[in-house]
Design a protein around this motif. Structure first.
Motif, mmCIF file in Angstrom:
data_model
loop_
_atom_site.group_PDB
_atom_site.id
_atom_site.type_symbol
_atom_site.label_atom_id
_atom_site.label_comp_id
_atom_site.label_asym_id
_atom_site.label_seq_id
_atom_site.Cartn_x
_atom_site.Cartn_y
_atom_site.Cartn_z
ATOM 1 N N THR A 1 -11.827 24.605 -21.529
ATOM 2 C CA THR A 1 -11.510 25.573 -20.250
ATOM 3 C C THR A 1 -12.375 25.165 -19.145
ATOM 4 O O THR A 1 -11.644 24.929 -18.105
ATOM 5 N N ARG A 2 -13.690 24.685 -19.157
ATOM 6 C CA ARG A 2 -14.258 24.010 -18.124
ATOM 7 C C ARG A 2 -13.833 22.623 -17.553
ATOM 8 O O ARG A 2 -13.682 22.369 -16.625
ATOM 9 N N GLU A 3 -13.320 21.968 -18.671
ATOM 10 C CA GLU A 3 -12.746 20.444 -18.298
ATOM 11 C C GLU A 3 -11.450 20.786 -17.438
ATOM 12 O O GLU A 3 -11.110 20.222 -16.629
ATOM 13 N N ALA A 4 -10.657 21.731 -18.028
ATOM 14 C CA ALA A 4 -9.294 22.207 -17.324
ATOM 15 C C ALA A 4 -9.403 22.550 -16.079
ATOM 16 O O ALA A 4 -8.857 22.237 -14.928
ATOM 17 N N LYS A 5 -10.638 23.331 -15.851
ATOM 18 C CA LYS A 5 -11.034 23.856 -14.506
ATOM 19 C C LYS A 5 -11.179 22.307 -13.519
ATOM 20 O O LYS A 5 -10.934 22.580 -12.163
ATOM 21 N N LYS A 6 -11.889 21.704 -14.099
ATOM 22 C CA LYS A 6 -12.556 20.383 -13.197
ATOM 23 C C LYS A 6 -11.222 19.745 -13.030
ATOM 24 O O LYS A 6 -11.072 19.263 -11.671
ATOM 25 N N ARG A 7 -10.264 19.571 -13.837
ATOM 26 C CA ARG A 7 -9.053 18.720 -13.667
ATOM 27 C C ARG A 7 -8.066 19.444 -12.244
ATOM 28 O O ARG A 7 -7.608 18.880 -11.536
ATOM 29 N N ARG A 8 -8.058 20.880 -12.401
ATOM 30 C CA ARG A 8 -7.317 21.776 -11.443
ATOM 31 C C ARG A 8 -8.060 21.577 -10.017
ATOM 32 O O ARG A 8 -7.474 21.424 -9.166
ATOM 33 N N GLU A 9 -9.319 21.644 -10.021
ATOM 34 C CA GLU A 9 -10.033 21.425 -8.697
ATOM 35 C C GLU A 9 -9.926 20.042 -8.287
ATOM 36 O O GLU A 9 -9.771 19.731 -6.943
ATOM 37 N N ALA A 10 -9.973 19.129 -9.245
ATOM 38 C CA ALA A 10 -9.664 17.672 -8.561
ATOM 39 C C ALA A 10 -8.312 17.265 -8.071
ATOM 40 O O ALA A 10 -8.294 16.752 -6.967
ATOM 41 N N ALA A 11 -7.701 18.041 -8.680
ATOM 42 C CA ALA A 11 -5.988 17.755 -8.425
ATOM 43 C C ALA A 11 -5.713 18.384 -6.863
ATOM 44 O O ALA A 11 -5.194 17.995 -5.818
ATOM 45 N N GLU A 12 -6.442 19.548 -6.677
ATOM 46 C CA GLU A 12 -6.449 20.329 -5.530
ATOM 47 C C GLU A 12 -7.214 19.500 -4.332
ATOM 48 O O GLU A 12 -6.558 19.330 -3.219
ATOM 49 N N ALA A 13 -8.062 18.941 -4.559
ATOM 50 C CA ALA A 13 -8.906 17.978 -3.567
ATOM 51 C C ALA A 13 -8.066 16.828 -3.300
ATOM 52 O O ALA A 13 -8.107 16.488 -2.234
ATOM 53 N N PHE A 14 -7.479 16.110 -4.390
ATOM 54 C CA PHE A 14 -6.717 14.864 -4.142
ATOM 55 C C PHE A 14 -5.736 15.347 -3.158
ATOM 56 O O PHE A 14 -5.170 14.508 -2.214
ATOM 57 N N GLU A 15 -4.954 16.333 -3.773
ATOM 58 C CA GLU A 15 -3.720 16.882 -2.904
ATOM 59 C C GLU A 15 -4.084 17.057 -1.495
ATOM 60 O O GLU A 15 -3.473 16.610 -0.562
ATOM 61 N N GLY A 16 -5.186 17.554 -1.272
ATOM 62 C CA GLY A 16 -5.630 17.881 0.101
ATOM 63 C C GLY A 16 -5.937 16.772 1.008
ATOM 64 O O GLY A 16 -5.800 16.620 2.129
ATOM 65 N N ASN A 17 -6.298 15.773 0.364
ATOM 66 C CA ASN A 17 -6.611 14.563 1.045
ATOM 67 C C ASN A 17 -5.599 13.518 1.003
ATOM 68 O O ASN A 17 -5.640 12.337 1.194
ATOM 69 N N GLY A 18 -4.244 14.085 0.559
ATOM 70 C CA GLY A 18 -3.005 13.335 0.813
ATOM 71 C C GLY A 18 -3.097 12.192 -0.324
ATOM 72 O O GLY A 18 -2.331 11.069 -0.306
ATOM 73 N N ALA B 1 -1.588 14.107 -9.177
ATOM 74 C CA ALA B 1 -0.573 14.020 -10.400
ATOM 75 C C ALA B 1 -1.230 13.658 -11.645
ATOM 76 O O ALA B 1 -1.030 14.086 -12.671
ATOM 77 N N ALA B 2 -2.107 12.729 -11.679
ATOM 78 C CA ALA B 2 -2.835 12.205 -13.068
ATOM 79 C C ALA B 2 -3.664 13.364 -13.357
ATOM 80 O O ALA B 2 -3.777 13.601 -14.700
ATOM 81 N N GLU B 3 -4.354 13.979 -12.461
ATOM 82 C CA GLU B 3 -5.382 15.151 -12.854
ATOM 83 C C GLU B 3 -4.569 16.230 -13.328
ATOM 84 O O GLU B 3 -4.887 16.851 -14.286
ATOM 85 N N ARG B 4 -3.503 16.468 -12.844
ATOM 86 C CA ARG B 4 -2.451 17.789 -13.328
ATOM 87 C C ARG B 4 -1.844 17.248 -14.898
ATOM 88 O O ARG B 4 -1.834 18.234 -15.447
ATOM 89 N N ALA B 5 -1.750 16.044 -14.816
ATOM 90 C CA ALA B 5 -1.174 15.665 -16.331
ATOM 91 C C ALA B 5 -2.219 15.893 -17.220
ATOM 92 O O ALA B 5 -1.949 16.416 -18.496
#
Length: 155
Positions: free
Chosen positions: A61-78, A84-88
């Motif tokens: 669960t903790r690892e999944a949350k890290k991926r979700r937060e990283a995906a949001e950060a990457f998305e926000g920075n274009g 997409a890799a983090e979401r996968a």
């Protein structure tokens, strides 16, 4: 008894072997990462121990949350490709997590704890959260639980 404690870990290791044979890079990378995190957790602290399935679910669960937060950060920075890799990877991890609580299940769980504890008002939020979080068993995000507790205590 130890064999029963590590069923999820064994499943992760078996699935890693399958992913490697299938040349599934995303699944292989994700499962290796999780198994490394499990090993690190097992050897950290005072004494080495084998994690139980509940501990492994908490770690995933903790690892999944890290991926979700990283995906949001990457998305926000274009950086859509990295997002997409983090979401996968997050999708791979979701296969190993219990089904999330529905809104109705979460509402009922919070209501039951409020009834049991006799909690009233927003000041009792911590008391209710302390009871609800372990009962949710990793099936609801902490922010989602907090929002429901707050809604019911202020209603």
């Amino acid at each position: 008894m130890i064999a029963a404690m590590a069923e999820l870990k064994d499943r992760l290791q078996t699935d890693l072997t399958t992913a490697m044979k299938a040349r599934d890079d995303v699944r292989t990378r994700t499962l290796r990462s999780v198994l490394t995190a499990i090993s690190n957790e097992e050897v950290s602290g005072e004494a080495a121990r084998e994690l139980r399935d509940e501990d492994v679910v908490r770690l995933i669960t903790r690892e999944a949350k890290k991926r979700r937060e990283a995906a949001e950060a990457f998305e926000g920075n274009g950086r859509a490709e990295q997002a997409a890799a983090e979401r996968a990877e997050g999708d791979v991890l979701a296969d190993y997590l219990p089904a999330p609580l529905s809104d109705d299940e979460l509402r009922d769980l919070v209501a039951a704890v409020i009834d049991e504890t006799g909690a009233e008002g927003p000041k009792a939020m911590g008391q209710v959260m302390k009871q609800v979080t372990p009962r949710a068993g990793g099936r609801a995000d902490g922010s989602r639980i907090a929002a429901e507790v707050k809604r019911q205590l202020t209603a």
